[in-house]
Design a protein around this motif. Structure first.
Motif, PDB file in Angstrom:
ATOM      1  N   MET A  40     -19.427   9.953  -7.527  1.00 16.77           N
ATOM      2  CA  MET A  40     -18.035   9.658  -7.315  1.00 16.77           C
ATOM      3  C   MET A  40     -17.233  10.356  -8.409  1.00 16.77           C
ATOM      4  SD  MET A  40     -16.274   5.919  -6.906  1.00 16.77           S
ATOM      5  CE  MET A  40     -16.947   5.245  -5.422  1.00 16.77           C
ATOM      6  N   THR A  41     -16.198  11.022  -8.031  1.00 13.85           N
ATOM      7  CA  THR A  41     -15.362  11.720  -9.000  1.00 13.85           C
ATOM      8  C   THR A  41     -14.380  10.757  -9.647  1.00 13.85           C
ATOM      9  OG1 THR A  41     -13.645  12.266  -7.416  1.00 13.85           O
ATOM     10  CG2 THR A  41     -15.473  13.825  -7.604  1.00 13.85           C
ATOM     11  N   THR A  42     -13.748  11.239 -10.687  1.00 11.95           N
ATOM     12  CA  THR A  42     -12.743  10.419 -11.376  1.00 11.95           C
ATOM     13  C   THR A  42     -11.612  10.063 -10.433  1.00 11.95           C
ATOM     14  OG1 THR A  42     -13.293  11.503 -13.448  1.00 11.95           O
ATOM     15  CG2 THR A  42     -11.207  10.338 -13.361  1.00 11.95           C
ATOM     16  N   ARG A  43     -11.219  11.013  -9.592  1.00 14.00           N
ATOM     17  CA  ARG A  43     -10.131  10.758  -8.641  1.00 14.00           C
ATOM     18  C   ARG A  43     -10.521   9.674  -7.640  1.00 14.00           C
ATOM     19  NH1 ARG A  43      -7.573  14.810  -4.198  1.00 14.00           N
ATOM     20  NH2 ARG A  43      -5.894  13.437  -3.579  1.00 14.00           N
ATOM     21  N   SER A  44     -11.765   9.738  -7.158  1.00 13.33           N
ATOM     22  CA  SER A  44     -12.239   8.725  -6.212  1.00 13.33           C
ATOM     23  C   SER A  44     -12.295   7.353  -6.863  1.00 13.33           C
ATOM     24  CB  SER A  44     -13.628   9.094  -5.691  1.00 13.33           C
ATOM     25  OG  SER A  44     -13.583  10.293  -4.972  1.00 13.33           O
ATOM     26  N   ARG A  45     -12.756   7.325  -8.106  1.00 16.19           N
ATOM     27  CA  ARG A  45     -12.810   6.044  -8.821  1.00 16.19           C
ATOM     28  C   ARG A  45     -11.409   5.492  -9.021  1.00 16.19           C
ATOM     29  NH1 ARG A  45     -16.872   8.200 -12.829  1.00 16.19           N
ATOM     30  NH2 ARG A  45     -18.809   7.793 -11.776  1.00 16.19           N
ATOM     31  N   SER A  46     -10.493   6.374  -9.393  1.00 18.77           N
ATOM     32  CA  SER A  46      -9.105   5.930  -9.608  1.00 18.77           C
ATOM     33  C   SER A  46      -8.515   5.360  -8.326  1.00 18.77           C
ATOM     34  CB  SER A  46      -8.241   7.086 -10.108  1.00 18.77           C
ATOM     35  OG  SER A  46      -8.688   7.522 -11.359  1.00 18.77           O
ATOM     36  N   VAL A  91     -10.097   1.964  -7.684  1.00 12.35           N
ATOM     37  CA  VAL A  91      -9.538   0.960  -8.593  1.00 12.35           C
ATOM     38  C   VAL A  91      -8.131   0.585  -8.149  1.00 12.35           C
ATOM     39  CG1 VAL A  91      -8.727   0.556 -10.952  1.00 12.35           C
ATOM     40  CG2 VAL A  91     -10.969   1.563 -10.566  1.00 12.35           C
ATOM     41  N   ALA A  92      -7.333   1.578  -7.767  1.00 12.65           N
ATOM     42  CA  ALA A  92      -5.973   1.304  -7.308  1.00 12.65           C
ATOM     43  C   ALA A  92      -6.000   0.424  -6.052  1.00 12.65           C
ATOM     44  CB  ALA A  92      -5.232   2.600  -7.031  1.00 12.65           C
ATOM     45  N   ALA A  93      -6.917   0.719  -5.138  1.00 12.38           N
ATOM     46  CA  ALA A  93      -7.025  -0.081  -3.921  1.00 12.38           C
ATOM     47  C   ALA A  93      -7.413  -1.519  -4.251  1.00 12.38           C
ATOM     48  CB  ALA A  93      -8.057   0.541  -2.977  1.00 12.38           C
ATOM     49  N   THR A  94      -8.332  -1.679  -5.201  1.00 10.96           N
ATOM     50  CA  THR A  94      -8.757  -3.022  -5.601  1.00 10.96           C
ATOM     51  C   THR A  94      -7.612  -3.791  -6.236  1.00 10.96           C
ATOM     52  OG1 THR A  94     -11.004  -2.212  -5.939  1.00 10.96           O
ATOM     53  CG2 THR A  94     -10.429  -4.298  -6.983  1.00 10.96           C
ATOM     54  N   VAL A  95      -6.855  -3.117  -7.101  1.00  8.20           N
ATOM     55  CA  VAL A  95      -5.719  -3.767  -7.765  1.00  8.20           C
ATOM     56  C   VAL A  95      -4.672  -4.185  -6.732  1.00  8.20           C
ATOM     57  CG1 VAL A  95      -3.774  -3.364  -9.336  1.00  8.20           C
ATOM     58  CG2 VAL A  95      -6.076  -2.674  -9.996  1.00  8.20           C
ATOM     59  N   ASP A 125      -1.149  -0.295   1.941  1.00  2.02           N
ATOM     60  CA  ASP A 125      -1.322   0.666   0.855  1.00  2.02           C
ATOM     61  C   ASP A 125      -2.737   0.601   0.286  1.00  2.02           C
ATOM     62  OD1 ASP A 125       1.316   1.445   1.173  1.00  2.02           O
ATOM     63  OD2 ASP A 125       2.046   0.341  -0.596  1.00  2.02           O
ATOM     64  N   ALA A 126      -3.273  -0.602   0.156  1.00  2.00           N
ATOM     65  CA  ALA A 126      -4.640  -0.765  -0.359  1.00  2.00           C
ATOM     66  C   ALA A 126      -5.655  -0.160   0.602  1.00  2.00           C
ATOM     67  CB  ALA A 126      -4.946  -2.237  -0.600  1.00  2.00           C
ATOM     68  N   GLU A 127      -5.464  -0.394   1.885  1.00  2.00           N
ATOM     69  CA  GLU A 127      -6.369   0.181   2.885  1.00  2.00           C
ATOM     70  C   GLU A 127      -6.298   1.701   2.877  1.00  2.00           C
ATOM     71  OE1 GLU A 127      -5.111  -1.713   6.493  1.00  2.00           O
ATOM     72  OE2 GLU A 127      -6.441  -3.431   6.183  1.00  2.00           O
ATOM     73  N   SER A 128      -5.104   2.237   2.749  1.00  6.19           N
ATOM     74  CA  SER A 128      -4.924   3.681   2.699  1.00  6.19           C
ATOM     75  C   SER A 128      -5.622   4.275   1.478  1.00  6.19           C
ATOM     76  CB  SER A 128      -3.433   4.024   2.679  1.00  6.19           C
ATOM     77  OG  SER A 128      -3.242   5.405   2.546  1.00  6.19           O
ATOM     78  N   ALA A 129      -5.461   3.628   0.329  1.00  6.53           N
ATOM     79  CA  ALA A 129      -6.113   4.112  -0.889  1.00  6.53           C
ATOM     80  C   ALA A 129      -7.627   4.039  -0.759  1.00  6.53           C
ATOM     81  CB  ALA A 129      -5.632   3.305  -2.092  1.00  6.53           C
ATOM     82  N   ALA A 130      -8.130   2.971  -0.153  1.00  9.76           N
ATOM     83  CA  ALA A 130      -9.573   2.835   0.043  1.00  9.76           C
ATOM     84  C   ALA A 130     -10.103   3.909   0.989  1.00  9.76           C
ATOM     85  CB  ALA A 130      -9.908   1.446   0.567  1.00  9.76           C
ATOM     86  N   ALA A 181     -10.225   7.155  -0.881  1.00  9.28           N
ATOM     87  CA  ALA A 181     -11.364   7.179  -1.810  1.00  9.28           C
ATOM     88  C   ALA A 181     -12.667   7.435  -1.052  1.00  9.28           C
ATOM     89  CB  ALA A 181     -11.436   5.855  -2.567  1.00  9.28           C
ATOM     90  N   GLU A 182     -12.839   6.802   0.093  1.00 11.46           N
ATOM     91  CA  GLU A 182     -14.047   7.016   0.897  1.00 11.46           C
ATOM     92  C   GLU A 182     -14.123   8.459   1.376  1.00 11.46           C
ATOM     93  OE1 GLU A 182     -14.200   4.189   4.073  1.00 11.46           O
ATOM     94  OE2 GLU A 182     -14.416   2.487   2.712  1.00 11.46           O
ATOM     95  N   SER A 183     -13.005   8.996   1.818  1.00 16.03           N
ATOM     96  CA  SER A 183     -12.968  10.378   2.283  1.00 16.03           C
ATOM     97  C   SER A 183     -13.293  11.353   1.160  1.00 16.03           C
ATOM     98  CB  SER A 183     -11.571  10.680   2.859  1.00 16.03           C
ATOM     99  OG  SER A 183     -11.486  12.022   3.242  1.00 16.03           O
ATOM    100  N   ASP A 184     -12.697  11.110  -0.025  1.00 13.61           N
ATOM    101  CA  ASP A 184     -12.996  11.962  -1.180  1.00 13.61           C
ATOM    102  C   ASP A 184     -14.455  11.874  -1.576  1.00 13.61           C
ATOM    103  OD1 ASP A 184     -10.360  12.767  -1.273  1.00 13.61           O
ATOM    104  OD2 ASP A 184      -9.835  11.521  -3.005  1.00 13.61           O
TER     105      ASP A 184
END
Length: 70
Positions: free
Chosen positions: A1-7, A10-14, A54-59, A62-65
């Motif tokens: 997982m890249t830093t961008r994917s992790r970010s 994390v954003a989706a979780t928050v 927004d959380a679903e979109s971020a998730a 992240a999955e796509s990345d």
């Protein structure tokens, strides 16, 4: 997982945690009066829907990345 994917994850979780906290309202308990189920207003529901979306979109991002990294 890249830093961008992790970010993004994390954003989706928050955002999801914020949505859950907003939905709970942070009020209640025996000292606050009679127990009951509060009814959220239309604007609160709209805001909650936006936060969850927004959380679903971020998730999904992240999955796509993460999938494209493999």
């Amino acid at each position: 997982m890249t830093t961008r994917s992790r970010s993004a994850a994390v954003a989706a979780t928050v955002l999801l945690c914020a949505a859950l906290a907003t939905g709970c309202g942070g009020k209640g308990g025996a000292a606050d009066g009679p127990a009951g189920t509060p009814t959220p207003s239309g604007s609160q529901l709209s805001h909650l829907d936006k936060v969850v979306g927004d959380a679903e979109s971020a998730a999904n991002t992240a999955e796509s990345d993460a999938a494209s990294d493999n």
